[in-house]
Design a protein around this motif. Structure first.
Motif, PDB file in Angstrom:
ATOM      1  N   LYS A 192      -4.769 -15.729  17.003  1.00 25.92           N
ATOM      2  CA  LYS A 192      -5.955 -16.525  16.714  1.00 25.92           C
ATOM      3  C   LYS A 192      -5.968 -17.818  17.532  1.00 25.92           C
ATOM      4  O   LYS A 192      -7.000 -18.220  18.068  1.00 25.92           O
ATOM      5  N   ILE A 193      -4.823 -18.478  17.622  1.00 27.61           N
ATOM      6  CA  ILE A 193      -4.764 -19.738  18.366  1.00 27.61           C
ATOM      7  C   ILE A 193      -4.878 -19.502  19.863  1.00 27.61           C
ATOM      8  O   ILE A 193      -5.563 -20.250  20.578  1.00 27.61           O
ATOM      9  N   ALA A 194      -4.243 -18.454  20.365  1.00 30.49           N
ATOM     10  CA  ALA A 194      -4.208 -18.232  21.805  1.00 30.49           C
ATOM     11  C   ALA A 194      -5.471 -17.558  22.337  1.00 30.49           C
ATOM     12  O   ALA A 194      -5.857 -17.803  23.491  1.00 30.49           O
ATOM     13  N   LEU A 195      -6.128 -16.723  21.513  1.00 32.47           N
ATOM     14  CA  LEU A 195      -7.248 -15.922  22.020  1.00 32.47           C
ATOM     15  C   LEU A 195      -8.586 -16.278  21.403  1.00 32.47           C
ATOM     16  O   LEU A 195      -9.622 -15.969  22.000  1.00 32.47           O
TER      17      LEU A 195
ATOM     18  N   LEU B 215      -9.783 -22.850  14.566  1.00 36.10           N
ATOM     19  CA  LEU B 215      -9.692 -24.003  13.690  1.00 36.10           C
ATOM     20  C   LEU B 215     -10.949 -24.189  12.853  1.00 36.10           C
ATOM     21  O   LEU B 215     -10.955 -24.954  11.902  1.00 36.10           O
ATOM     22  N   ASP B 216     -12.027 -23.518  13.237  1.00 38.67           N
ATOM     23  CA  ASP B 216     -13.250 -23.598  12.442  1.00 38.67           C
ATOM     24  C   ASP B 216     -13.307 -22.497  11.383  1.00 38.67           C
ATOM     25  O   ASP B 216     -13.725 -22.727  10.255  1.00 38.67           O
ATOM     26  N   ALA B 217     -12.879 -21.301  11.756  1.00 34.06           N
ATOM     27  CA  ALA B 217     -12.966 -20.159  10.839  1.00 34.06           C
ATOM     28  C   ALA B 217     -11.721 -19.972   9.999  1.00 34.06           C
ATOM     29  O   ALA B 217     -11.788 -19.514   8.875  1.00 34.06           O
ATOM     30  N   GLY B 218     -10.557 -20.337  10.540  1.00 30.29           N
ATOM     31  CA  GLY B 218      -9.318 -20.097   9.813  1.00 30.29           C
ATOM     32  C   GLY B 218      -8.944 -18.624   9.846  1.00 30.29           C
ATOM     33  O   GLY B 218      -9.370 -17.877  10.718  1.00 30.29           O
ATOM     34  N   LEU B 219      -8.166 -18.189   8.889  1.00 32.40           N
ATOM     35  CA  LEU B 219      -7.774 -16.782   8.824  1.00 32.40           C
ATOM     36  C   LEU B 219      -7.599 -16.387   7.373  1.00 32.40           C
ATOM     37  O   LEU B 219      -7.277 -17.207   6.511  1.00 32.40           O
ATOM     38  N   ASN B 220      -7.816 -15.092   7.112  1.00 32.01           N
ATOM     39  CA  ASN B 220      -7.690 -14.534   5.774  1.00 32.01           C
ATOM     40  C   ASN B 220      -6.292 -13.944   5.623  1.00 32.01           C
ATOM     41  O   ASN B 220      -6.000 -12.862   6.128  1.00 32.01           O
ATOM     42  N   VAL B 221      -5.413 -14.699   4.949  1.00 28.80           N
ATOM     43  CA  VAL B 221      -4.021 -14.276   4.832  1.00 28.80           C
ATOM     44  C   VAL B 221      -3.904 -12.999   4.026  1.00 28.80           C
ATOM     45  O   VAL B 221      -3.145 -12.087   4.373  1.00 28.80           O
TER      46      VAL B 221
ATOM     47  N   CYS C  66       2.229 -24.270  15.135  1.00 29.37           N
ATOM     48  CA  CYS C  66       0.793 -24.246  15.469  1.00 29.37           C
ATOM     49  C   CYS C  66       0.420 -25.393  16.400  1.00 29.37           C
ATOM     50  O   CYS C  66      -0.371 -25.217  17.339  1.00 29.37           O
ATOM     51  N   ARG C  67       0.973 -26.552  16.174  1.00 26.76           N
ATOM     52  CA  ARG C  67       0.685 -27.684  17.055  1.00 26.76           C
ATOM     53  C   ARG C  67       1.232 -27.442  18.458  1.00 26.76           C
ATOM     54  O   ARG C  67       0.599 -27.808  19.454  1.00 26.76           O
ATOM     55  N   HIS C  68       2.396 -26.824  18.530  1.00 26.93           N
ATOM     56  CA  HIS C  68       2.977 -26.525  19.840  1.00 26.93           C
ATOM     57  C   HIS C  68       2.119 -25.521  20.604  1.00 26.93           C
ATOM     58  O   HIS C  68       1.892 -25.676  21.821  1.00 26.93           O
ATOM     59  N   LEU C  69       1.636 -24.479  19.915  1.00 25.46           N
ATOM     60  CA  LEU C  69       0.774 -23.500  20.573  1.00 25.46           C
ATOM     61  C   LEU C  69      -0.549 -24.131  21.015  1.00 25.46           C
ATOM     62  O   LEU C  69      -1.037 -23.852  22.126  1.00 25.46           O
ATOM     63  N   THR C  70      -1.112 -24.971  20.171  1.00 26.07           N
ATOM     64  CA  THR C  70      -2.361 -25.646  20.551  1.00 26.07           C
ATOM     65  C   THR C  70      -2.154 -26.560  21.743  1.00 26.07           C
ATOM     66  O   THR C  70      -2.993 -26.611  22.662  1.00 26.07           O
ATOM     67  N   ARG C  71      -1.040 -27.271  21.778  1.00 23.71           N
ATOM     68  CA  ARG C  71      -0.733 -28.156  22.901  1.00 23.71           C
ATOM     69  C   ARG C  71      -0.519 -27.350  24.193  1.00 23.71           C
ATOM     70  O   ARG C  71      -0.949 -27.770  25.280  1.00 23.71           O
ATOM     71  N   ALA C  72       0.138 -26.196  24.085  1.00 26.19           N
ATOM     72  CA  ALA C  72       0.346 -25.362  25.264  1.00 26.19           C
ATOM     73  C   ALA C  72      -0.959 -24.770  25.774  1.00 26.19           C
ATOM     74  O   ALA C  72      -1.173 -24.651  26.987  1.00 26.19           O
TER      75      ALA C  72
END
Length: 284
Positions: free
Chosen positions: A42-45, A50-56, A187-193
């Motif tokens: 979700k973060i990478a693709l 960050l608007d929709a989130g995810l359904n765990v 998650c912050r690391h992936l967003t920063r990358a």
């Protein structure tokens, strides 16, 4: 939805779904792995993660259905697992995959798989009066000829109990705060990358985040180190996982491995000399 909210949702889903009677590593493989893979995708693709989130709950339900549908004959498990890995990692670059695998390995090493000691109930003392004790003594004298139960009966009853009742033990698991902070850093690391076109962003890691990561390594080291012989392999493996996650690489270079070995050796030498201080007097 911020990365904090995303990490909180994933952590809550994992804590609610884990099996307390299974080892920590099995829960990481069966539940946390699927959640981390979905979060990574979700973060990478997905641009609107960050608007929709995810359904765990939907992710965990789909994981259970997939495991039931993918029952294959004996001998083809490796092929099936390889196909599943290719499907779930499709579209992710090598740096993202390496970061995710190092993160999951670090989570697996965070807690030992030793079962918790059984809970012992404290014996309750019942206060009896002198008159009741005399009555019991008299009744015991009248029942001297009665047949006493054999102690072998209790032993046979214990042996006839189901193996599941005898072997069902609880294992230490992640606390919510622990896995929540780990997922938030991830998650912050992936967003920063992603914002830096998936380059190495270790130099952009805030000091507080690095301090939190080092604290996790120290906690895992203390939890998994039971003797002097396990100091070197435990500390080396934990340090390698942290370094690989921050660098986003599959294999560490020779210079990095050599630096980690020197760090571990330096720690061993300091702790070994510190443990011998009690042998000397204050004057010496």
């Amino acid at each position: 939805m911020t990365t904090k909210d995303l990490a909180k949702e994933v952590a809550s889903g994992y804590i609610a779904s884990l099996e307390p009677f299974a080892p920590h590593t099995e829960n990481v493989v069966n539940y946390l792995h699927e959640l981390v893979v979905y979060t990574t995708r979700k973060i990478a693709l997905d641009d609107n993660v960050l608007d929709a989130g995810l359904n765990v709950n939907a992710v965990l339900a789909s994981n259970d259905n997939t495991q039931q549908e993918n029952e294959v004959p004996l001998g083809s498990d490796a092929i099936q697992n390889e196909n599943d890995d290719v499907t779930e990692l499709a579209g992710l670059n090598r740096r993202t995959i390496a970061t995710m695998e190092a993160f999951l390995e670090g989570c697996s090493l965070a807690i030992p798989n030793n079962p918790l000691p059984p809970l012992t109930k404290s014996p309750t003392t019942k206060h009896t009066s002198i008159r009741e004790e005399r009555r019991k003594g008299a009744s015991n004298k009248n029942k001297l000829t009665t047949r006493q139960p054999s102690p072998l009966k209790d032993l046979t009853a214990d042996n006839n109990s189901s193996p599941r009742q005898r072997q069902r033990k609880r294992y230490p698991q992640f606390h919510f705060d622990d896995i929540f902070v780990r997922l938030q850093l991830y998650c912050r690391h992936l967003t920063r990358a992603r914002e830096n076109e998936y380059r190495c962003v270790i130099h952009l890691e805030p000091a507080r985040c690095l301090s939190a990561r080092v604290d996790f390594v120290l906690r895992a080291f203390v939890a998994n180190t039971g003797c002097v012989r396990s100091v070197r392999p435990s500390l080396t493996k934990l340090t390698q996982c942290l370094t690989a996650e921050l660098l986003g690489v599959e294999v560490l270079g020779e210079e990095v491995n050599l630096l980690i070995k020197r760090l571990v050796s330096k720690y061993e030498s300091k702790t070994s000399f510190a443990s011998l201080n009690f042998l000397f007097t204050p004057e010496k």
